[in-house]
Design an enzyme around this catalytic site. Sequence first.
Site, PDB file in Angstrom:
ATOM      1  CG  HIS A  22      -0.722  -0.261   2.484  1.00  0.00           C
ATOM      2  ND1 HIS A  22       0.192   0.477   3.156  1.00  0.00           N
ATOM      3  CD2 HIS A  22      -1.172  -1.174   3.372  1.00  0.00           C
ATOM      4  CE1 HIS A  22       0.310   0.030   4.389  1.00  0.00           C
ATOM      5  NE2 HIS A  22      -0.505  -0.974   4.552  1.00  0.00           N
ATOM      6  CG  HIS A  76      -3.309  -6.639  12.741  1.00  0.00           C
ATOM      7  ND1 HIS A  76      -4.237  -5.638  12.858  1.00  0.00           N
ATOM      8  CD2 HIS A  76      -2.347  -6.146  11.885  1.00  0.00           C
ATOM      9  CE1 HIS A  76      -3.855  -4.603  12.120  1.00  0.00           C
ATOM     10  NE2 HIS A  76      -2.723  -4.897  11.514  1.00  0.00           N
ATOM     11  CD  GLU A  78      -2.857  -3.467   7.358  1.00  0.00           C
ATOM     12  OE1 GLU A  78      -2.151  -3.376   8.384  1.00  0.00           O
ATOM     13  OE2 GLU A  78      -2.742  -2.694   6.383  1.00  0.00           O
ATOM     14  CG  ASP A  80      -0.962  -7.536   6.231  1.00  0.00           C
ATOM     15  OD1 ASP A  80      -2.010  -7.091   6.738  1.00  0.00           O
ATOM     16  OD2 ASP A  80       0.167  -7.208   6.649  1.00  0.00           O
ATOM     17  CG  HIS A 142      -0.605  -1.211  11.908  1.00  0.00           C
ATOM     18  ND1 HIS A 142      -0.920  -1.764  10.700  1.00  0.00           N
ATOM     19  CD2 HIS A 142      -0.399   0.108  11.661  1.00  0.00           C
ATOM     20  CE1 HIS A 142      -0.902  -0.860   9.753  1.00  0.00           C
ATOM     21  NE2 HIS A 142      -0.590   0.274  10.307  1.00  0.00           N
ATOM     22  CG  ASP A 161       1.341  -5.422  11.613  1.00  0.00           C
ATOM     23  OD1 ASP A 161       1.630  -6.323  10.801  1.00  0.00           O
ATOM     24  OD2 ASP A 161       0.402  -4.622  11.424  1.00  0.00           O
ATOM     25  CE1 TYR A 189       6.196  -4.484   8.951  1.00  0.00           C
ATOM     26  CE2 TYR A 189       6.437  -3.578  11.163  1.00  0.00           C
ATOM     27  CZ  TYR A 189       5.739  -4.345  10.237  1.00  0.00           C
ATOM     28  OH  TYR A 189       4.579  -4.973  10.617  1.00  0.00           O
ATOM     29  CG  HIS A 220       4.890  -8.375   7.998  1.00  0.00           C
ATOM     30  ND1 HIS A 220       4.247  -8.821   6.866  1.00  0.00           N
ATOM     31  CD2 HIS A 220       4.002  -7.588   8.653  1.00  0.00           C
ATOM     32  CE1 HIS A 220       3.018  -8.314   6.836  1.00  0.00           C
ATOM     33  NE2 HIS A 220       2.834  -7.574   7.909  1.00  0.00           N
TER      34      HIS A 220
END
Length: 391
Positions: A22, A76, A78, A80, A142, A161, A189, A220
């Site tokens: 993004h 989380h 999000e 991803d 996040h 995250d 990051y 990640h």
Amino acid sequence: MIQLKKGVYWVGVIDWNIRSFHGYVTNRGTTYNAYLIVDDKVALVDTVKNAFFPQMLRRIREIINPEEVDFLVSNHTEPDHSGSIREFMKAAKRTELIASEPGLKELRRYYGEDLKGTTIKEKPEVNLGSRTLQFLPVPMVHWPDSMVTYIPEEKLLLSNDAFGQHLATSKRFDDEVDQAVLMQEAKTYYANIVMHLWRPISKALEALKGVKIDMIAPSHGIIWRNHPEKIVDAYRKWVDGVSEPKVVIVYDTMWGSTERVANALLEGIVTEGVEARLYRLRSANNTEIITDILDAKAVLVGSPTLNNGLFPTVASFLTYMKGLRPQKKFAAVFGSYGWGGGAKREAEAMIRAAGIEVMESDLDFNFRPNERELERARGYGRKIASKVVGK
Ligand code: FEO
């Protein structure tokens, strides 16, 4: 099969080819990490981006029949991390979805109001047999829903995250990769994803102080098994806004005038022995620039006036910086104009809106700066250098 601890498996995927997350330029790709804990009961912590679901399922199948997964923990929302929840729940029919209260609400917004699940208010922890999953909310690290999963028997933190890096590699652990690359990606990051969230991160770090951790597995990048304290210490420094005596100059130029001022400022700074970095916005991207700003003391922003306002690339950069709100910096603005300024005023307003102190400057020049004006810019650079080193 990759085991973090006996019975704790990495079942994530590697996204080698992503170059824009993004808008964040991910030159080294990324990974979406999911973890399978096999005990008397079985839990999957997080999933992966939807397009990669078949790969994740294949990895799980190498270890266990997905139908035997009792719990699916969503740290989380999000996509991803949550993007494969629906598909996984079809493959693992008896699995119970567990998320934070805001998390479950958000998951239903994404994947349908009929999504069944349990909140961590109802189940703050789950006993798997010889191990426990404890769910610790870390709101705004996040998103409002964010939480981490801690396994006390293993001293293992599944941090989602937090402590991640966008780094695709065939290696999974911190001791297997180049340390400079690893820390650069962790810094990139932090700067681009969570820099503005330093308060909630600081709070989360405080809460983790009493928690015994010998491994951190984010969602990640690589897993911190060798020196988890290395990334925790780096986060402490970043949330405190610790900076180096360094100046970042960011500018764009139409006919080379603003660029001349940028170079004169650079000259002035480096003659004082202070480190400076120069970025022309059409040759660099916001991701790398903001990363460099994270630990810089000062930012100098240059824009020509175009149509009575900011040059578009500078406006874009300032919008990005305003959102990420770098802490404990000061800034100054320079530029050039033809028959009526405007860029400097707009830039200063946006920098103030980012929470950054703006120093007065007299560096907005009509058409092309002459030698006397460039000398003024060099002098200003020397002044900035002195301020940066605290003279
Ligand atoms: Fe990696 Fe906020 O998602």
